[in-house]
Scaffold this motif. Structure first.
Motif, PDB file in Angstrom:
ATOM      1  N   ARG A   1       0.858  -1.193   0.000  1.00  0.00           N
ATOM      2  CA  ARG A   1       0.000   0.000   0.000  1.00  0.00           C
ATOM      3  C   ARG A   1       0.886   1.231   0.000  1.00  0.00           C
ATOM      4  NH1 ARG A   1      -5.463  -0.419   3.165  1.00  0.00           N
ATOM      5  NH2 ARG A   1      -6.132  -2.472   2.494  1.00  0.00           N
ATOM      6  N   PHE A   2       0.565   2.117  -0.901  1.00  0.00           N
ATOM      7  CA  PHE A   2       1.311   3.371  -0.988  1.00  0.00           C
ATOM      8  C   PHE A   2       0.335   4.495  -0.684  1.00  0.00           C
ATOM      9  CE2 PHE A   2       5.072   1.729  -3.248  1.00  0.00           C
ATOM     10  CZ  PHE A   2       4.581   0.524  -3.717  1.00  0.00           C
ATOM     11  N   SER A   3       0.606   5.241   0.313  1.00  0.00           N
ATOM     12  CA  SER A   3      -0.278   6.350   0.649  1.00  0.00           C
ATOM     13  C   SER A   3       0.544   7.627   0.744  1.00  0.00           C
ATOM     14  CB  SER A   3      -0.953   6.045   1.997  1.00  0.00           C
ATOM     15  OG  SER A   3      -1.716   7.138   2.395  1.00  0.00           O
ATOM     16  N   ASN A   4       0.182   8.591  -0.075  1.00  0.00           N
ATOM     17  CA  ASN A   4       0.943   9.834  -0.147  1.00  0.00           C
ATOM     18  C   ASN A   4       2.434   9.552  -0.350  1.00  0.00           C
ATOM     19  OD1 ASN A   4       1.374  12.622  -0.150  1.00  0.00           O
ATOM     20  ND2 ASN A   4       1.849  12.612   2.033  1.00  0.00           N
ATOM     21  N   VAL A   5       2.711   8.773  -1.353  1.00  0.00           N
ATOM     22  CA  VAL A   5       4.099   8.446  -1.681  1.00  0.00           C
ATOM     23  C   VAL A   5       4.496   9.225  -2.933  1.00  0.00           C
ATOM     24  CG1 VAL A   5       5.645   6.593  -2.436  1.00  0.00           C
ATOM     25  CG2 VAL A   5       4.009   6.186  -0.604  1.00  0.00           C
ATOM     26  N   ILE A   6       5.660   9.805  -2.911  1.00  0.00           N
ATOM     27  CA  ILE A   6       6.140  10.555  -4.074  1.00  0.00           C
ATOM     28  C   ILE A   6       7.123   9.683  -4.847  1.00  0.00           C
ATOM     29  CG2 ILE A   6       7.220  12.677  -4.877  1.00  0.00           C
ATOM     30  CD1 ILE A   6       6.438  13.997  -2.262  1.00  0.00           C
ATOM     31  N   LEU A   7       6.729   9.346  -6.053  1.00  0.00           N
ATOM     32  CA  LEU A   7       7.605   8.568  -6.945  1.00  0.00           C
ATOM     33  C   LEU A   7       7.922   9.396  -8.181  1.00  0.00           C
ATOM     34  CD1 LEU A   7       5.677   5.247  -6.466  1.00  0.00           C
ATOM     35  CD2 LEU A   7       8.077   5.556  -5.907  1.00  0.00           C
TER      36      LEU A   7
ATOM     37  N   PHE B   1       4.241  -4.770 -10.025  1.00  0.00           N
ATOM     38  CA  PHE B   1       3.367  -4.336  -8.935  1.00  0.00           C
ATOM     39  C   PHE B   1       2.184  -5.297  -8.930  1.00  0.00           C
ATOM     40  CE2 PHE B   1       4.933  -0.077  -7.756  1.00  0.00           C
ATOM     41  CZ  PHE B   1       5.844   0.134  -8.776  1.00  0.00           C
ATOM     42  N   LEU B   2       2.048  -6.029  -7.862  1.00  0.00           N
ATOM     43  CA  LEU B   2       1.011  -7.053  -7.789  1.00  0.00           C
ATOM     44  C   LEU B   2       0.101  -6.759  -6.605  1.00  0.00           C
ATOM     45  CD1 LEU B   2       0.262  -9.806  -9.070  1.00  0.00           C
ATOM     46  CD2 LEU B   2       1.843 -10.866  -7.475  1.00  0.00           C
ATOM     47  N   GLU B   3      -1.197  -6.634  -6.893  1.00  0.00           N
ATOM     48  CA  GLU B   3      -2.182  -6.379  -5.829  1.00  0.00           C
ATOM     49  C   GLU B   3      -1.778  -5.177  -4.966  1.00  0.00           C
ATOM     50  OE1 GLU B   3      -4.759  -8.642  -5.336  1.00  0.00           O
ATOM     51  OE2 GLU B   3      -4.089 -10.346  -6.517  1.00  0.00           O
ATOM     52  N   CYS B   4      -1.370  -4.126  -5.603  1.00  0.00           N
ATOM     53  CA  CYS B   4      -0.943  -2.946  -4.840  1.00  0.00           C
ATOM     54  C   CYS B   4      -2.003  -1.847  -4.919  1.00  0.00           C
ATOM     55  CB  CYS B   4       0.376  -2.405  -5.391  1.00  0.00           C
ATOM     56  SG  CYS B   4       1.762  -3.487  -5.084  1.00  0.00           S
TER      57      CYS B   4
ATOM     58  N   GLU C   1      -4.588  -0.786  -7.911  1.00  0.00           N
ATOM     59  CA  GLU C   1      -5.603   0.252  -7.795  1.00  0.00           C
ATOM     60  C   GLU C   1      -4.914   1.590  -7.580  1.00  0.00           C
ATOM     61  OE1 GLU C   1      -9.855  -0.025  -5.446  1.00  0.00           O
ATOM     62  OE2 GLU C   1      -8.046  -0.711  -4.471  1.00  0.00           O
ATOM     63  N   PHE C   2      -5.250   2.554  -8.398  1.00  0.00           N
ATOM     64  CA  PHE C   2      -4.713   3.906  -8.206  1.00  0.00           C
ATOM     65  C   PHE C   2      -5.871   4.806  -7.797  1.00  0.00           C
ATOM     66  CE2 PHE C   2      -1.587   1.885 -10.789  1.00  0.00           C
ATOM     67  CZ  PHE C   2      -0.384   2.479 -10.444  1.00  0.00           C
ATOM     68  N   LEU C   3      -5.784   5.387  -6.644  1.00  0.00           N
ATOM     69  CA  LEU C   3      -6.851   6.267  -6.157  1.00  0.00           C
ATOM     70  C   LEU C   3      -6.275   7.657  -5.931  1.00  0.00           C
ATOM     71  CD1 LEU C   3      -8.209   3.847  -3.392  1.00  0.00           C
ATOM     72  CD2 LEU C   3      -9.117   4.114  -5.693  1.00  0.00           C
ATOM     73  N   ASN C   4      -6.905   8.645  -6.521  1.00  0.00           N
ATOM     74  CA  ASN C   4      -6.466  10.047  -6.331  1.00  0.00           C
ATOM     75  C   ASN C   4      -4.962  10.199  -6.545  1.00  0.00           C
ATOM     76  OD1 ASN C   4      -9.107  10.781  -5.502  1.00  0.00           O
ATOM     77  ND2 ASN C   4      -8.656   9.940  -3.495  1.00  0.00           N
ATOM     78  N   SER C   5      -4.450   9.514  -7.509  1.00  0.00           N
ATOM     79  CA  SER C   5      -3.006   9.587  -7.741  1.00  0.00           C
ATOM     80  C   SER C   5      -2.719  10.330  -9.034  1.00  0.00           C
ATOM     81  CB  SER C   5      -2.402   8.184  -7.774  1.00  0.00           C
ATOM     82  OG  SER C   5      -2.447   7.640  -6.478  1.00  0.00           O
TER      83      SER C   5
ATOM     84  N   PHE D   1      -7.912   2.867 -12.291  1.00  0.00           N
ATOM     85  CA  PHE D   1      -7.489   4.227 -11.945  1.00  0.00           C
ATOM     86  C   PHE D   1      -8.734   5.007 -11.543  1.00  0.00           C
ATOM     87  CE2 PHE D   1      -4.536   2.541 -15.015  1.00  0.00           C
ATOM     88  CZ  PHE D   1      -3.296   2.883 -14.489  1.00  0.00           C
ATOM     89  N   LYS D   2      -8.800   5.406 -10.319  1.00  0.00           N
ATOM     90  CA  LYS D   2      -9.965   6.171  -9.879  1.00  0.00           C
ATOM     91  C   LYS D   2      -9.514   7.568  -9.464  1.00  0.00           C
ATOM     92  CE  LYS D   2     -14.058   5.962  -7.088  1.00  0.00           C
ATOM     93  NZ  LYS D   2     -14.761   5.389  -5.958  1.00  0.00           N
ATOM     94  N   ASN D   3     -10.193   8.568 -10.031  1.00  0.00           N
ATOM     95  CA  ASN D   3      -9.842   9.971  -9.741  1.00  0.00           C
ATOM     96  C   ASN D   3      -8.348  10.215  -9.905  1.00  0.00           C
ATOM     97  OD1 ASN D   3     -12.454  10.677  -9.162  1.00  0.00           O
ATOM     98  ND2 ASN D   3     -12.237  10.272  -6.977  1.00  0.00           N
TER      99      ASN D   3
END
Lengths: 179, 374
Positions: free
Chosen positions: A70-76, A86-89, A110-114, A131-133
């Motif tokens: 899980r990546f939350s507020n991660v800057i890549l 990336f599997l089931e991330c 799943e990409f949310l608000n990214s 990809f959501k939002n």
């Protein structure tokens, strides 16, 4: 002794970068509030990791597997990915602007608000990834395939990519859902 | 289930008055209780609302008045605590930061624009149709190899005129301001900019360039325009960018005035370039020698360079037509900075590979310069 990413990072001295490349595996860890810009990681396997408030700007990932992370507020931002999976991330509120993906795969992600604005995908496979939002504006695509149940669809250019993903309900926004 | 909800309501009623009013508000999400009770991974806000609890509820978030684990590198937001339940559910506790007593400006940094990190804190979603090339798809010019030879050679070119001084606005960087500048809570890396500047000036003069650049300008160029703060990557770009200017590749390098134009710098150039983007490949062999990492886990530098060349062609088009963006791909210069590559043979191989990639992709190698290639 099992390696612990948290302790490796904790042992970095000021000005040191995170540089790992010896087929290590890290699992079931939670990484919080770290600035790890320009890290270089190769042959790493991350399983069940949570990355929250992590800054990986300008990092290089090679032959790295992220499984159930899980990546939350991660800057890549401006990071490069080579032969990564990336599997089931899940990525939430993360910044992947101008990230470059080479010979890599997103599977069941799943990409949310990214924000993936101006990111670059070359020789890439999207499999059941939504990809959501999320912002896919100005992305560059070359040799990209999207898995449609039972077959791979080759994407010719960027506009095809968005259209195909929308047709497969893999891209959505709150507005789309409300209408 | 009903019994649990009832208990929760009672609990909230009891604790609402004395806990919410304090500066470190204590708000217990129903999500935690339900998740702990039933091992359910998510609880939607609509379900939470059925609790009819009027206080602020943060889904999957428990806000407790407790300190965060000591692993945080930034005390300013050292309040989140994450609990992982047996079935892998992540529950987070966090003290709301409502202490605004320290509003004093503790330092000033120079920044441009609003300094808001796109993406990290809810970027404005582009709901419009794609406007990749709002004024029509730009055409690439030229075919065949053409590498602008004079500019590719270090030491040639005139020493540029003193750079124009741009105007700045002061930006407060106290706790809350810094946080908003960086989106959510990613810690900002710390740099001794005086030392970085000194080292840079020393290095550039060792290379034989007479170059004037104030600390102020160095700081400005080292500031990530997307975040308004210094970072490792933007510092690296600034050093390369200034060296390019010192070598006479262009003049008046500065960060883009429009953040939407996500190229590294704006420039003035007699060659017609208005923007420049820097590429700084890493030397994996160097890492292997110094850190003992297994180099087989990394792509060859030739592969990295070839793909880089292939991408340069479409990247030149990427921001064309945006306000304050390049008018056409010919206005975009790409500089491959080989400063980190140790071996000079390797540098030459990389140059060949970059040019081969660009040629294979677009029959065009115009607008690609190399820095530190000897």
């Amino acid at each position: 002794m099992k390696n612990n990413l948290q302790s490796i990072i904790g042992n970095l001295e000021k000005g040191d970068k995170l540089e790992l490349g010896n087929n290590e595996k890290f699992s079931n860890e939670i990484l919080l509030n770290q600035s790890l810009q320009c890290s270089v990681l190769g042959g790493i396997n991350f399983v069940n990791l949570t990355f929250k408030n992590i800054d990986f700007t300008g990092s290089f990932f090679s032959k790295t597997i992220f499984e159930n992370c899980r990546f939350s507020n991660v800057i890549l931002r401006k990071s490069e990915f080579w032969s990564c999976t990336f599997l089931e991330c899940q990525m939430t509120g993360s910044n992947l602007t101008r990230a470059e993906f080479n010979s890599s795969t997103f599977k069941n992600c799943e990409f949310l608000n990214s924000n993936l604005r101006a990111s670059d995908f070359m020789d890439f496979e999207f499999r059941e990834t939504i990809f959501k939002n999320s912002n896919l504006d100005l992305i560059l695509i070359e040799d990209v395939k999207v898995w449609k149940p039972n077959e791979w669809i080759e994407i010719k250019d960027e506009s095809d990519f968005e259209k195909i993903l929308k047709d497969m309900n893999l891209i959505s926004t709150d507005e789309m859902e409300n209408s | 289930m009903k019994l649990l909800l009832k208990k929760l309501k009672t609990y909230f009623r009891k604790h609402k008055a004395n806990k919410i009013k304090s500066s470190g508000k204590i708000i217990v999400s129903a999500g935690l209780a339900l998740s702990l009770r039933f091992g359910e991974p998510r609880l939607t806000s609509s379900r939470l609302s059925s609790l009819n609890y009027e206080s602020q509820v943060v889904t999957e978030r428990v806000i407790l008045n407790q300190k965060q684990e000591s692993n945080s590198c930034d005390d300013s937001h050292n309040s989140g605590k994450v609990i992982q339940t047996g079935n892998g559910i992540i529950l987070e506790s966090q003290q709301e930061v409502s202490d605004t007593s320290s509003n004093d400006m503790d330092e000033i940094i120079l920044a441009q624009g609003d300094g808001i990190l796109p993406g990290a804190d809810g970027f404005p979603l582009n709901n419009n149709p794609r406007r990749r090339h709002p004024f029509g798809r730009p055409r690439m010019r030229g075919t065949g190899i053409n590498v602008d030879p004079p500019q590719n050679i270090q030491g040639l070119g005139n020493i540029p005129k003193a750079p124009k001084v741009r105007s700045f606005r002061e930006m407060y960087t106290d706790l809350n301001a810094r946080r908003s500048n960086r989106g959510d809570q990613c810690p900002a890396p710390e740099f001794d900019m005086k030392k970085e500047y000194g080292n840079f000036i020393q290095k550039i003069s060792k290379k034989g360039y007479e170059f004037e650049c104030s600390q102020e300008r160095f700081n400005e160029l080292s500031t990530n325009p997307q975040t308004g703060s210094f970072d490792e990557k933007s510092l690296m770009e600034a050093k390369g960018g200034l060296q390019g200017e010192a070598q006479g590749m262009y003049t008046n390098i500065r960060r883009p005035s429009n953040k939407a134009v996500d190229l590294d710098f704006e420039i003035d150039s007699s060659e017609g370039y208005t923007h420049v983007d820097y590429k700084t490949p890493i030397d994996f062999q160097d890492l292997a020698d110094k850190k003992g990492i297994d180099v087989s886990n990394f792509p060859s530098l030739e592969t990295v360079a070839y793909n880089m060349g292939k991408k340069i062609t479409p990247q030149k088009e990427q921001f064309c037509g945006l306000p304050d963006g390049p008018k056409s791909p010919e206005n975009v210069l790409h500089v491959v900075n080989l400063d980190l590559i140790r071996d000079s043979n390797q540098k030459q191989n990389m140059i060949d590979s970059v040019l081969k990639g660009a040629e294979d992709k677009g029959d065009n190698t115009v607008g690609i310069y190399f820095l530190n290639y000897l």
